[in-house]
Motif scaffolding. Structure first.
Motif, mmCIF file in Angstrom:
data_model
loop_
_atom_site.group_PDB
_atom_site.id
_atom_site.type_symbol
_atom_site.label_atom_id
_atom_site.label_comp_id
_atom_site.label_asym_id
_atom_site.label_seq_id
_atom_site.Cartn_x
_atom_site.Cartn_y
_atom_site.Cartn_z
ATOM 1 N N GLU A 405 0.837 -1.148 -0.247
ATOM 2 C CA GLU A 405 0.052 -0.278 -0.088
ATOM 3 C C GLU A 405 0.963 1.766 0.129
ATOM 4 O OE1 GLU A 405 -2.491 0.972 3.672
ATOM 5 O OE2 GLU A 405 -1.171 -0.468 5.159
ATOM 6 N N LEU A 406 0.129 2.150 -0.651
ATOM 7 C CA LEU A 406 0.830 3.560 -0.328
ATOM 8 C C LEU A 406 0.347 4.713 -0.072
ATOM 9 C CD1 LEU A 406 -0.233 5.421 -2.839
ATOM 10 C CD2 LEU A 406 1.709 4.295 -4.692
ATOM 11 N N PHE A 407 0.434 5.908 -0.037
ATOM 12 C CA PHE A 407 -0.313 6.995 0.805
ATOM 13 C C PHE A 407 -0.283 7.837 -0.216
ATOM 14 C CE2 PHE A 407 0.606 3.898 4.363
ATOM 15 C CZ PHE A 407 -0.530 3.772 5.251
ATOM 16 N N MET A 434 3.650 8.382 -1.157
ATOM 17 C CA MET A 434 4.379 8.059 0.222
ATOM 18 C C MET A 434 4.167 6.567 0.638
ATOM 19 S SD MET A 434 3.349 10.595 3.691
ATOM 20 C CE MET A 434 2.978 11.618 3.183
ATOM 21 N N PHE A 435 5.012 6.078 1.432
ATOM 22 C CA PHE A 435 5.131 4.653 1.360
ATOM 23 C C PHE A 435 5.780 4.167 2.053
ATOM 24 C CE2 PHE A 435 6.790 4.626 -2.669
ATOM 25 C CZ PHE A 435 8.428 3.363 -1.989
ATOM 26 N N LEU A 491 -0.555 7.649 10.890
ATOM 27 C CA LEU A 491 -0.435 7.278 9.080
ATOM 28 C C LEU A 491 -1.675 5.956 9.005
ATOM 29 C CD1 LEU A 491 0.662 7.546 6.206
ATOM 30 C CD2 LEU A 491 2.277 5.910 7.190
ATOM 31 N N TYR A 492 -1.484 4.870 9.174
ATOM 32 C CA TYR A 492 -1.967 3.624 9.094
ATOM 33 C C TYR A 492 -3.501 3.794 9.416
ATOM 34 C CZ TYR A 492 1.416 0.352 7.927
ATOM 35 O OH TYR A 492 3.203 0.734 6.989
ATOM 36 N N PRO A 508 -1.307 30.367 7.688
ATOM 37 C CA PRO A 508 -0.255 28.622 7.723
ATOM 38 C C PRO A 508 -0.332 27.759 6.529
ATOM 39 C CG PRO A 508 -1.815 28.847 9.092
ATOM 40 C CD PRO A 508 -1.952 30.945 8.130
ATOM 41 N N SER A 509 -1.632 28.262 5.244
ATOM 42 C CA SER A 509 -2.026 27.123 4.763
ATOM 43 C C SER A 509 -2.683 27.667 2.989
ATOM 44 C CB SER A 509 -2.799 26.266 5.430
ATOM 45 O OG SER A 509 -3.622 25.294 4.232
ATOM 46 N N LEU A 510 -1.994 27.364 2.175
ATOM 47 C CA LEU A 510 -2.425 27.644 1.063
ATOM 48 C C LEU A 510 -2.850 26.826 0.310
ATOM 49 C CD1 LEU A 510 0.690 29.038 -0.439
ATOM 50 C CD2 LEU A 510 -1.239 30.614 -0.159
ATOM 51 N N ILE A 511 -2.632 25.442 0.356
ATOM 52 C CA ILE A 511 -3.391 23.851 0.223
ATOM 53 C C ILE A 511 -3.216 23.355 1.567
ATOM 54 C CG2 ILE A 511 -3.662 24.979 -2.664
ATOM 55 C CD1 ILE A 511 -0.629 22.974 -2.846
ATOM 56 N N ARG A 512 -4.005 21.746 0.789
ATOM 57 C CA ARG A 512 -3.367 20.998 2.055
ATOM 58 C C ARG A 512 -4.438 20.341 1.298
ATOM 59 N NH1 ARG A 512 -6.020 22.129 7.841
ATOM 60 N NH2 ARG A 512 -3.942 22.963 7.977
ATOM 61 N N GLY A 513 -4.314 18.128 1.825
ATOM 62 C CA GLY A 513 -5.041 17.138 1.329
ATOM 63 C C GLY A 513 -4.698 16.432 1.847
ATOM 64 N N ARG A 514 -5.376 15.448 3.017
ATOM 65 C CA ARG A 514 -5.750 13.881 3.845
ATOM 66 C C ARG A 514 -4.927 13.038 2.862
ATOM 67 N NH1 ARG A 514 -10.275 12.669 7.229
ATOM 68 N NH2 ARG A 514 -9.476 11.322 8.547
ATOM 69 N N LEU A 515 -4.051 12.472 3.846
ATOM 70 C CA LEU A 515 -3.380 10.869 2.651
ATOM 71 C C LEU A 515 -4.040 9.964 3.119
ATOM 72 C CD1 LEU A 515 0.294 11.615 4.648
ATOM 73 C CD2 LEU A 515 -0.092 11.810 1.921
ATOM 74 N N VAL A 516 -4.492 8.881 2.492
ATOM 75 C CA VAL A 516 -5.279 8.256 2.002
ATOM 76 C C VAL A 516 -4.672 6.911 1.395
ATOM 77 C CG1 VAL A 516 -7.650 9.684 1.764
ATOM 78 C CG2 VAL A 516 -6.733 8.469 -0.272
ATOM 79 N N SER A 517 -5.124 5.579 2.051
ATOM 80 C CA SER A 517 -4.640 4.761 2.035
ATOM 81 C C SER A 517 -5.355 3.845 0.143
ATOM 82 C CB SER A 517 -4.487 3.613 2.769
ATOM 83 O OG SER A 517 -3.921 1.576 2.515
#
Length: 782
Positions: A405-407, A434-435, A491-492, A508-517
């Motif tokens: 799996e990766l995120f 990432m992984f 992370l998991y 403090p934030s321009l763009i962001r995104g949640r890491l999904v498996s």
């Protein structure tokens, strides 16, 4: 037109369409992809380019000019060949099954084969298309987890005719697998013991409860980048038939890994275990004792960092063979890999009435935070020992969990809380993935666009606090050598996000995104994803996308898309593959529609790209383009660089001289470079003999080699000639048909004025009258 003749022509059209729709051998392929071929098709049917599930039925949609033929019912039936289950399409004409109506006012209802009485109120459907598989909403959204422990002893238990074990078997090659059933696809992941065989297996097989092979795939001898960095074997069984999904849920499916060069096979059963849903670490336990060489185990390990706790489930086999008692005492022990082998926990457990194949023990223990940190650093081992016979022992290192799996995250301003982070519209966008590698390090990658002087950080989704500062420049790619247990747990659990902010700014934030498996297979097993950018300034600035794309060794295109933005869930989109021979104003553009979709995620594939398409993609500038169907405009687009996935190798072939007319020569199959001369014209007797011989061949093999199908007789091999047969009229000896490269051409024999001896020409040339005139001339001469 006679309905039987119409049906015959339709079936002929389908068979030719079915053959042409088959995957063609690759014209361009990566070196490693050549070995990654399916040994046989899935246990499913291929109708044109549509995959049909075993047991399903449908109306034949033959495309223009036929479209849907509601009087042709097709079904996908199961056949067994060489111990393997294959799908076979059978179509029949159901018009003859229609009931005879007594009413005068009969109508033809769209979507039905049989006519009905106009006043009939019970207009029930005669046939339902059951190809679409309906599942509950819960099953669609959730992943189903399974695990397997594979040894040669388990293989021998299921194969009574397995014969003598090889010398490699006696050394104890083992493996542990994890499986995720998502929708209709089964993702698989394996760790194998590196001793005695340091090489990867060549083949993977899935077998049913009767040991019939239902799926068989070859494994790359050299894995992908992800598989090499993680020391895992990853793959997917696509479109698992409902029959085998049911067997999977009943724990009746098995999996086999094969090392053909060593004649070695190891097997395991796919079983459901509750701790798999929270697994963070795994372990493959093996024995160093030759008498227990095929004893092995796999551990499913979960942790909690709130109150440091570890939960261990060990599935093992073979360890109890030398003990032979009803009640067996076993010690499960976790210890640090230091000089003192400091014990983390140790517990004695009683196994009542141990089983021959698999046994399971489960244990939970409180530990310290340092113990959890040692586990994330791969400084901990797990062992299982007989309390009475200390030599009966299996042991393994605690490593990252088996699952491939990766995120990934799509970075957009749409993910920001505008009440908390009010700001003007930004053009910034990005993606991140990432992984965890084989050393428990986090490999992370980020691509950003339209940004400058920014920082990138990992944040906790719930608390919004910084977990790790990844970079202070625009394109962070790197490694975190060791994660903390808390970071790994977040992370998991998909509780981490990537945040990009402006340096030295109040915002403090321009763009962001949640890491999904995401499970690693097909497109997600490629080198890198691509950032889908806005195609035009009229597209909302917060619309961003991520796409994985890959062409495999069978010329199939796989893709996986995730998009982000406000109010995009209900929009309808189209994905296009676009290629341009060169970048210049007015250059011709070729576009191919890959899929229509809605929502924020789509995963799909296009089967069997043609050689012409692959040639264009190799030399042209290629884009992946997403269109908004309602607006009729491109919204997201990226250039696709496939230089690493396609490879052209050219060589010149010298053809031998022909001993026949060039116009009569043909190619033995569609990929042949050199032409050959045809065989002699066949007589009616030859046709009868040849038809009997050809009946033992598979129609598909002949057609794939450039052969031809004809409504009566055949199929005919490429280059063959024959006299056709016509229904009710028999063999037409005055007509000769010729098969060349899949196409049939028929010609009537050409007659000259002096062809009176040929029966085909007597009537045309009025040879009876000519013969009488010739006899009168001879009489006068006498």
């Amino acid at each position: 037109m006679n309905i039987n003749l119409c049906f015959l022509l339709i079936v002929l059209y389908f068979k030719i369409h079915h053959v042409l729709g088959k995957k063609v051998p690759p014209f361009m392929e990566d070196h490693n992809e050549r070995n990654h071929r399916k040994i046989h098709s899935n246990a499913e049917c291929l109708f044109g380019k549509q995959h049909k599930e075993l047991g399903s039925s449908w109306f034949a949609d033959l495309g223009p000019p036929f479209d849907v033929m509601y009087c042709i019912k097709c079904e996908c039936v199961k056949i067994i060949k060489d111990g393997r289950i294959l799908g076979h399409v059978k179509c029949r004409n159901i018009a003859k099954d229609c009931q005879e109506l007594t009413c005068e006012d009969q109508i033809q209802v769209v979507g039905r084969c049989c006519k009905v009485c106009r006043n009939d109120t019970e207009l029930s459907e005669l046939l339902q298309d059951v190809t679409s598989v309906t599942t509950s909403e819960e099953e669609e959204k959730s992943y189903k987890h399974y695990a397997a422990l594979l040894t040669s002893t388990i293989y021998s238990m299921h194969k009574k005719d397995a014969g003598n074990a090889s010398s490699i078997n006696s050394l104890g090659q083992t493996a542990t697998g994890r499986f995720i059933l998502h929708k209709r696809n089964l993702y698989y992941s394996f760790y194998t013991s590196m001793y005695p065989l340091p090489t990867r297996p060549k083949t993977i097989q899935f077998v049913d409860n009767s040991d019939t092979i239902v799926e068989e795939q070859q494994i790359l001898s050299a894995g992908s980048l992800y598989q090499n960095i993680t020391n895992k074997i990853c793959g997917i069984w696509r479109r698992v038939p409902s029959e085998y999904r049911a067997q999977l849920k009943e724990e009746k499916l098995g999996v086999i890994l094969i090392w053909e060069e060593y004649d070695l096979r190891i097997r395991g059963s796919l079983m459901r275990y509750r701790p798999l849903t929270t697994e963070i670490f795994s372990s493959l336990l093996v024995s160093q004792n030759d008498s227990l060489a095929d004893s092995a185990g796999t551990a499913i390990i979960s942790i909690s960092t709130v109150t440091p706790t570890v939960h261990v489930m060990v599935i093992f086999t073979g360890l109890l063979n030398l003990i032979r008692k009803n009640d067996v005492l076993l010690q499960v022990k976790m210890f640090a890999d230091d000089d003192k082998q400091t014990t983390i926990f140790e517990q004695t457990i009683t196994i009542e009435k141990p089983l021959a194949e698999l046994n399971v023990i489960e244990y939970s223990s409180a530990v310290t935070s340092n113990d959890l940190q040692a586990m994330t650093s791969q400084k901990v081992s797990l062992s299982l020992i007989s309390a009475r016979y200390k030599d009966s022992k299996i042991q393994g290192k605690v490593v990252p969990k088996v699952q491939c799996e990766l995120f990934q995250a799509v970075l957009s301003s749409a993910h920001l809380n505008q009440a908390k982070y009010p700001q003007k519209s930004t053009k910034a966008s990005g993606i991140s993935w990432m992984f965890i590698d084989k050393n428990s390090a986090l490999q992370y990658f980020t691509i950003l666009d339209n940004v400058a002087d920014v920082f990138v950080e990992l944040i906790n989704v719930k608390h919004q606090g910084t977990v790790e500062n990844l970079s202070s420049i625009g394109w962070p790619n790197g490694t975190i050598s060791v994660l903390t247990p808390k970071q790994l747990e977040l992370l998991y659990n998909e509780e981490l996000a990537i945040n990009v902010g402006k340096i030295n700014s109040n915002n403090p934030s321009l763009i962001r995104g949640r890491l999904v498996s995401r499970s690693v297979a097909d497109s997600r097993d490629s080198l890198t994803p691509y950032l889908l950018k806005r195609s035009d300034t009229s597209v909302p600035a917060d619309m961003v996308g991520l796409i994985w794309a890959r062409i495999d060794g069978e010329c199939n295109l796989y893709y996986d898309i995730s998009i982000a933005g406000k109010d995009i869930e209900e929009q309808q989109y189209e994905l296009y593959l676009e290629d341009i021979p060169f970048l210049a104003p007015g250059a011709p553009v070729t576009r191919r529609l890959l899929e229509e979709f809605s929502g924020t995620m789509v995963e799909g594939n296009t089967m069997g790209l043609s050689q012409n398409e692959l040639s264009r993609l190799e030399t042209a500038v290629v884009y992946l383009d997403i269109w908004n169907m309602k607006r009729g405009q491109s919204v997201l687009k990226t250039r696709w660089d496939k230089a690493s996935t396609l490879q052209v190798k050219c060589g010149r072939v010298e053809c031998p001289a022909l001993n026949c007319d060039e116009k009569l020569a043909y190619r033995p199959d569609k990929k042949s470079c050199c032409k050959v001369c045809p065989n002699k014209t066949r007589t009616a007797e030859d046709v009868a003999i040849s038809d009997q011989q050809d009946s033992n061949k598979y129609d598909r093999d002949i057609l794939l080699a450039g052969g031809c199908k004809y409504p009566y007789g055949g199929p005919y091999e490429n280059g063959k000639e024959w006299h056709p047969r016509i229904y009710f009229h028999g063999v037409q000896r005055c007509v000769t048909c010729h098969c060349k490269d899949g196409k049939v051409s028929c010609e009537r024999k050409k007659c000259t004025k002096h062809s009176c001896e040929d029966p085909c020409c007597m009537k045309k040339n009025k040879c009876g009258k000519l013969k009488r005139n010739n006899e009168e001339v001879r009489k006068r001469e006498k």
